[in-house]
Design a protein around this motif. Structure first.
Motif, PDB file in Angstrom:
ATOM      1  N   GLU A 115       8.967   0.011  -5.730  1.00 11.74           N
ATOM      2  CA  GLU A 115       9.601   1.112  -5.006  1.00 11.74           C
ATOM      3  C   GLU A 115       8.586   2.144  -4.530  1.00 11.74           C
ATOM      4  O   GLU A 115       8.750   2.734  -3.454  1.00 11.74           O
ATOM      5  CB  GLU A 115      10.657   1.766  -5.898  1.00 11.74           C
ATOM      6  N   LEU A 116       7.533   2.362  -5.307  1.00  9.97           N
ATOM      7  CA  LEU A 116       6.472   3.266  -4.856  1.00  9.97           C
ATOM      8  C   LEU A 116       5.835   2.742  -3.568  1.00  9.97           C
ATOM      9  O   LEU A 116       5.505   3.524  -2.663  1.00  9.97           O
ATOM     10  CB  LEU A 116       5.419   3.435  -5.949  1.00  9.97           C
ATOM     11  N   ALA A 117       5.650   1.424  -3.479  1.00 11.52           N
ATOM     12  CA  ALA A 117       5.126   0.829  -2.240  1.00 11.52           C
ATOM     13  C   ALA A 117       6.123   0.983  -1.092  1.00 11.52           C
ATOM     14  O   ALA A 117       5.730   1.203   0.060  1.00 11.52           O
ATOM     15  CB  ALA A 117       4.790  -0.639  -2.470  1.00 11.52           C
ATOM     16  N   ALA A 139      -3.702   1.762 -10.403  1.00 10.26           N
ATOM     17  CA  ALA A 139      -2.288   1.700 -10.035  1.00 10.26           C
ATOM     18  C   ALA A 139      -2.118   1.885  -8.530  1.00 10.26           C
ATOM     19  O   ALA A 139      -1.289   1.213  -7.893  1.00 10.26           O
ATOM     20  CB  ALA A 139      -1.502   2.759 -10.800  1.00 10.26           C
ATOM     21  N   GLY A 140      -2.904   2.798  -7.941  1.00  8.35           N
ATOM     22  CA  GLY A 140      -2.824   3.009  -6.502  1.00  8.35           C
ATOM     23  C   GLY A 140      -3.266   1.799  -5.708  1.00  8.35           C
ATOM     24  O   GLY A 140      -2.729   1.523  -4.627  1.00  8.35           O
ATOM     25  N   ALA A 141      -4.240   1.050  -6.222  1.00  4.76           N
ATOM     26  CA  ALA A 141      -4.673  -0.183  -5.558  1.00  4.76           C
ATOM     27  C   ALA A 141      -3.560  -1.219  -5.579  1.00  4.76           C
ATOM     28  O   ALA A 141      -3.330  -1.924  -4.586  1.00  4.76           O
ATOM     29  CB  ALA A 141      -5.928  -0.725  -6.242  1.00  4.76           C
ATOM     30  N   TYR A 142      -2.864  -1.321  -6.698  1.00  3.30           N
ATOM     31  CA  TYR A 142      -1.725  -2.245  -6.794  1.00  3.30           C
ATOM     32  C   TYR A 142      -0.658  -1.858  -5.773  1.00  3.30           C
ATOM     33  O   TYR A 142      -0.118  -2.718  -5.057  1.00  3.30           O
ATOM     34  CB  TYR A 142      -1.152  -2.212  -8.209  1.00  3.30           C
ATOM     35  N   ILE A 143      -0.329  -0.567  -5.691  1.00  2.00           N
ATOM     36  CA  ILE A 143       0.711  -0.099  -4.774  1.00  2.00           C
ATOM     37  C   ILE A 143       0.331  -0.402  -3.327  1.00  2.00           C
ATOM     38  O   ILE A 143       1.162  -0.889  -2.542  1.00  2.00           O
ATOM     39  CB  ILE A 143       0.951   1.413  -4.976  1.00  2.00           C
ATOM     40  N   LEU A 144      -0.911  -0.158  -2.952  1.00  5.53           N
ATOM     41  CA  LEU A 144      -1.338  -0.435  -1.578  1.00  5.53           C
ATOM     42  C   LEU A 144      -1.361  -1.928  -1.278  1.00  5.53           C
ATOM     43  O   LEU A 144      -1.045  -2.349  -0.159  1.00  5.53           O
ATOM     44  CB  LEU A 144      -2.708   0.184  -1.318  1.00  5.53           C
ATOM     45  N   ALA A 145      -1.741  -2.741  -2.266  1.00  8.05           N
ATOM     46  CA  ALA A 145      -1.707  -4.195  -2.061  1.00  8.05           C
ATOM     47  C   ALA A 145      -0.273  -4.664  -1.840  1.00  8.05           C
ATOM     48  O   ALA A 145      -0.012  -5.496  -0.957  1.00  8.05           O
ATOM     49  CB  ALA A 145      -2.328  -4.908  -3.262  1.00  8.05           C
ATOM     50  N   SER A 245      -2.413 -23.013   7.189  1.00 12.47           N
ATOM     51  CA  SER A 245      -2.084 -21.679   7.665  1.00 12.47           C
ATOM     52  C   SER A 245      -1.864 -20.727   6.494  1.00 12.47           C
ATOM     53  O   SER A 245      -1.349 -21.106   5.441  1.00 12.47           O
ATOM     54  CB  SER A 245      -0.809 -21.724   8.523  1.00 12.47           C
ATOM     55  N   GLU A 246      -2.263 -19.457   6.692  1.00 10.76           N
ATOM     56  CA  GLU A 246      -2.009 -18.426   5.686  1.00 10.76           C
ATOM     57  C   GLU A 246      -0.514 -18.215   5.468  1.00 10.76           C
ATOM     58  O   GLU A 246      -0.090 -17.726   4.419  1.00 10.76           O
ATOM     59  CB  GLU A 246      -2.632 -17.098   6.116  1.00 10.76           C
ATOM     60  N   ASP A 247       0.295 -18.591   6.456  1.00  2.22           N
ATOM     61  CA  ASP A 247       1.731 -18.371   6.355  1.00  2.22           C
ATOM     62  C   ASP A 247       2.376 -19.231   5.283  1.00  2.22           C
ATOM     63  O   ASP A 247       3.540 -19.019   4.918  1.00  2.22           O
ATOM     64  CB  ASP A 247       2.405 -18.643   7.705  1.00  2.22           C
ATOM     65  N   THR A 248       1.648 -20.210   4.773  1.00  2.00           N
ATOM     66  CA  THR A 248       2.221 -21.099   3.748  1.00  2.00           C
ATOM     67  C   THR A 248       2.179 -20.462   2.360  1.00  2.00           C
ATOM     68  O   THR A 248       2.804 -20.973   1.438  1.00  2.00           O
ATOM     69  CB  THR A 248       1.463 -22.443   3.714  1.00  2.00           C
ATOM     70  N   VAL A 249       1.448 -19.359   2.194  1.00  2.00           N
ATOM     71  CA  VAL A 249       1.348 -18.695   0.893  1.00  2.00           C
ATOM     72  C   VAL A 249       1.468 -17.187   1.084  1.00  2.00           C
ATOM     73  O   VAL A 249       1.297 -16.662   2.183  1.00  2.00           O
ATOM     74  CB  VAL A 249       0.008 -19.011   0.183  1.00  2.00           C
ATOM     75  N   ASP A 250       1.773 -16.475  -0.007  1.00  2.00           N
ATOM     76  CA  ASP A 250       1.757 -15.012   0.010  1.00  2.00           C
ATOM     77  C   ASP A 250       0.338 -14.539  -0.270  1.00  2.00           C
ATOM     78  O   ASP A 250      -0.197 -14.780  -1.357  1.00  2.00           O
ATOM     79  CB  ASP A 250       2.714 -14.459  -1.050  1.00  2.00           C
ATOM     80  N   THR A 251      -0.256 -13.896   0.705  1.00  2.00           N
ATOM     81  CA  THR A 251      -1.613 -13.389   0.527  1.00  2.00           C
ATOM     82  C   THR A 251      -1.809 -12.191   1.430  1.00  2.00           C
ATOM     83  O   THR A 251      -1.006 -11.936   2.339  1.00  2.00           O
ATOM     84  CB  THR A 251      -2.659 -14.474   0.855  1.00  2.00           C
ATOM     85  N   LEU A 252      -2.848 -11.419   1.181  1.00  2.00           N
ATOM     86  CA  LEU A 252      -3.163 -10.283   2.033  1.00  2.00           C
ATOM     87  C   LEU A 252      -3.762 -10.787   3.337  1.00  2.00           C
ATOM     88  O   LEU A 252      -4.711 -11.572   3.328  1.00  2.00           O
ATOM     89  CB  LEU A 252      -4.129  -9.341   1.320  1.00  2.00           C
ATOM     90  N   LYS A 253      -3.210 -10.354   4.444  1.00  2.00           N
ATOM     91  CA  LYS A 253      -3.643 -10.838   5.758  1.00  2.00           C
ATOM     92  C   LYS A 253      -4.797 -10.028   6.335  1.00  2.00           C
ATOM     93  O   LYS A 253      -5.425 -10.441   7.309  1.00  2.00           O
ATOM     94  CB  LYS A 253      -2.463 -10.785   6.742  1.00  2.00           C
TER      95      LYS A 253
END
Length: 374
Positions: A115-117, A139-145, A245-253
């Motif tokens: 929810e913070l994200a 914690a802020g790095a987790y939220i931004l990710a 393709s990156e679309d096949t997995v959840d990852t940072l684009k």
């Protein structure tokens, strides 16, 4: 693809003095906003004005800190002014963690990490920001990710310091509960930020931040934020399979710069995060002789690394590189922007006396790692 290895950055500034410690908690030329979001009000501090269609640097602090104690040492550092000349900065304080925050009413349900994200898009809408380059710690790095996973079109790049992508296991949860019975909240937060050796050395930075956490952060509000972080879910990010393709997995684009001090308690977590991300978009910066708060202890080195990072994204192409001997930039592609066509590039650094490495086979990308030594 070229790799980055063993980059020597020389720190020429004192790490922490009594004067600089006081400056860590001072804002310069800032406007404060209280912004309504779907999960409550966020306190936001805007530094400078957005520059055309460039992204804004958006920061998010760690537990036990606020934007001042987490980031002002970095953003007040003189070499950082070249970057803030090109980018406005938006500091976000987690609910109830800002300086002078009142206690929450009895029974208040603190937002989860997810929810913070989810609160961040409302900040961008309110301030009329198109996109951001995120800088988060702990914690802020987790939220931004999480924000970048949910809203990839809003995030152009991320510098994640001490990020832990994993949920707490039941053993970690039990250990946290046990330590909560035997230790006070300040001690728990201090062990999150600093290694055992750092705490035993009890240098000025330890005393400064222990006092800050004990006196400047509302303890009830802090406890709620700590509990939210300790209850986080796994980010469920996954390294893409080469050739698929990156679309096949959840990852940072977006491009990601992972940062950790070599004596930080977060080393294993950051290495784990690096193993889960796309190696063609990720750089791991491990800072030697540095502990849990590299942005406070070594702002010069971190500024230089961040400057290089944004240059690799195609911004600040003519910025000076005061501590790097020479550099060359390989343009990867060009995309349009409000500032005109800008190059999305991969920047590779070569330092005199550094061992060179052969180009990696494009069919099997490997992580780009910078080992920074004092």
């Amino acid at each position: 693809m070229d790799e980055l290895h063993d980059v020597q950055l020389t720190e020429i500034k004192p790490l922490l003095t009594e004067k600089s410690a006081a400056q860590n908690f001072q804002d310069i030329d800032c406007q404060e906003h209280d912004i309504e979001t779907p999960h409550g009000v966020l306190h936001v501090t805007m530094r400078g004005s957005p520059k055309g269609n460039r992204p804004v640097i958006l920061t998010y602090h760690d537990i036990g800190l606020n934007h001042k104690s987490c980031f002002n040492a970095l953003f007040n550092f003189e070499d950082m002014q070249e970057i803030t000349h090109h980018f406005a900065v938006c500091h976000v304080d987690a609910p109830g963690q800002q300086e002078g925050a009142p206690p929450f009413p009895s029974g208040y349900q603190y937002p989860s990490m997810d929810e913070l994200a989810e609160m961040l898009p409302a900040v961008l809408t309110h301030l009329n920001l198109r996109s951001v380059i995120g800088i988060g710690v702990g914690a802020g790095a987790y939220i931004l990710a999480k924000f970048a996973l949910d809203q990839p079109e809003l995030v152009e790049g991320l510098m994640l310091i001490n990020v832990d992508p994993c949920a707490k296991g039941w053993i970690d949860w039990a250990a946290t509960k046990l330590s909560g019975w035997t230790s006070n909240l300040v001690d728990i937060v201090m062990t999150h930020h600093f290694s055992h050796d750092e705490l035993q050395a009890d240098q000025e930075i330890i005393q400064t931040y222990r006092l800050h956490i004990a006196q400047d952060i509302n303890p009830d509000n802090l406890s709620l934020f700590v509990n939210s972080y300790n209850s986080r879910r796994d980010l469920d990010i996954e390294r893409p399979v080469p050739g698929m393709s990156e679309d096949t997995v959840d990852t940072l684009k977006c491009p990601v710069l992972l940062v950790v001090g070599d004596s930080s308690p977060a080393v294993e977590a950051v290495v784990e995060c690096n193993a889960r991300l796309n190696p063609t978009r990720t750089t791991l910066l491990k800072m030697a002789d540095c502990g849990g708060l590299p942005q406070v202890v070594q702002p010069g080195k971190l500024t230089e690394a961040f400057k290089y990072f944004v240059q690799g994204m195609g911004y600040m192409p003519t910025a000076s590189m005061t501590r790097l001997a020479r550099s060359r930039t390989h343009s990867a592609s060009s995309v349009g922007s409000g500032d005109g066509a800008k190059s999305r590039s991969h920047t590779n650094t070569h330092i005199d006396g550094m061992a060179t490495t052969p180009e990696a086979d494009d069919s099997s990308p490997t992580p780009r790692t910078m080992e920074v030594s004092c």
